[in-house]
Design an enzyme around this catalytic site. Structure first.
Site: not given
Length: 298
Positions: A82, A84
């Site tokens: 995970h 951005h």
């Protein structure tokens, strides 16, 4: 760990990687905490992709490194990554087995308001951390009224490029091509995309479809003390006048069209996966079977 595992010894169930390329301020930390809470029990690894200055676009050489890491780092499989980062097409690099992409998006104005106050006041997850705009007491309404840069319509342009990817046109604010590509990727490259406003249903569908990772996630979401409690502090809801002003922007219209597109797709998937009874949702059992199997075995 027992040491490196060989590809030939891999169970098909373990040779799997999920990438959650999380959009900021869409309840991404809340959802990721569920993955962290379950990883030991469900026997998988969780890894945070930390890019310099949270840049969502990787250099070409880093793209190659990242794809190689994801596909060959067998000690980290099954893996839940995970971070951005914007969508990256693994097929461009000759990968035979691509990772499973998932994501969550949010009403674009609500997301921007949350991000605006987050930069100034932080949240209850790490309350002592100093934020970039700490000390600025200006409300979101005041910012919009004064035409400030932190609340400009251009700041809404984020969810589309995250789904569009690493092409230059994806990051051209207001690009119709970028929105069309984001829609294409959402339908064709993402396993499931949920919405912040219906996060519990997103978790429920993931548990039903990918129990190897998400077994127990729904109960954890409903009863956990920390998994879904992150809230931006000091957030003030914008007035109708502020919302109406932002909605005049073509950028809002495109981001909102993409959000509505994602919401419709999510609700379509949910409608075919669950049934409602007495106000509660229940996952459907298997609704297909095999028959007329030939040739007959002796």
């Amino acid at each position: 760990m027992d040491g490196p595992r060989q590809d030939a010894a891999f169970d098909e169930e373990d040779d799997i990687v999920i990438i959650y390329n999380r959009v900021p301020k869409t309840a991404s930390t809340s959802f990721t905490n569920i993955a962290y809470d379950l990883c030991a029990k469900n026997r998988y690894h969780v890894l945070h992709i930390n890019t310099t200055k949270n840049n969502p676009v990787m250099s070409l050489q880093d793209q190659v490194r990242f794809v190689k890491n994801i596909t060959t780092w067998n000690e980290m499989k099954p893996g839940f990554y995970h971070g951005h980062i914007s969508y990256l097409d693994f097929a461009k690099f000759g990968v035979k087995k691509k990772p499973i992409y998932i994501n969550v998006i949010r009403d674009p104005i609500e997301r921007l308001v949350s991000y605006y106050y987050f930069l100034r006041f932080g949240d209850d997850y790490r309350p002592g951390l100093r934020r970039r705009k700490q000390g600025d007491k200006k409300t979101f309404d005041e910012c919009v009224a004064e035409g400030g840069s932190d609340c400009a319509p251009e700041k809404l342009w984020l969810q589309i490029p995250f789904f569009c990817g690493h092409s230059s046109e994806c990051w051209n604010v207001g690009s119709r091509w970028a929105m069309d590509q984001a829609k294409y990727n959402l339908i064709n490259e993402y396993f499931l995309v949920g919405v912040t406003e219906e996060l519990e249903d997103f978790v429920m569908l993931l548990e039903a479809a990918l129990p190897r990772f998400f077994r127990g996630a729904t109960d954890l979401y409903r009863t956990g003390k920390k998994s879904h409690l992150r809230k931006t502090t000091e957030k003030k809801l914008p007035t109708k006048q502020t919302i109406a002003k932002l909605q005049q922007s073509d950028i809002w219209k495109m981001e909102n069209e993409f959000y509505e597109f994602a919401l419709e797709q999510f609700q379509f998937i949910r409608a075919h996966a669950v049934r409602e009874k007495d106000g509660d949702l229940y996952i459907l059992t298997q609704n297909f079977f095999y028959e007329k199997i030939y040739p007959k075995s002796n």
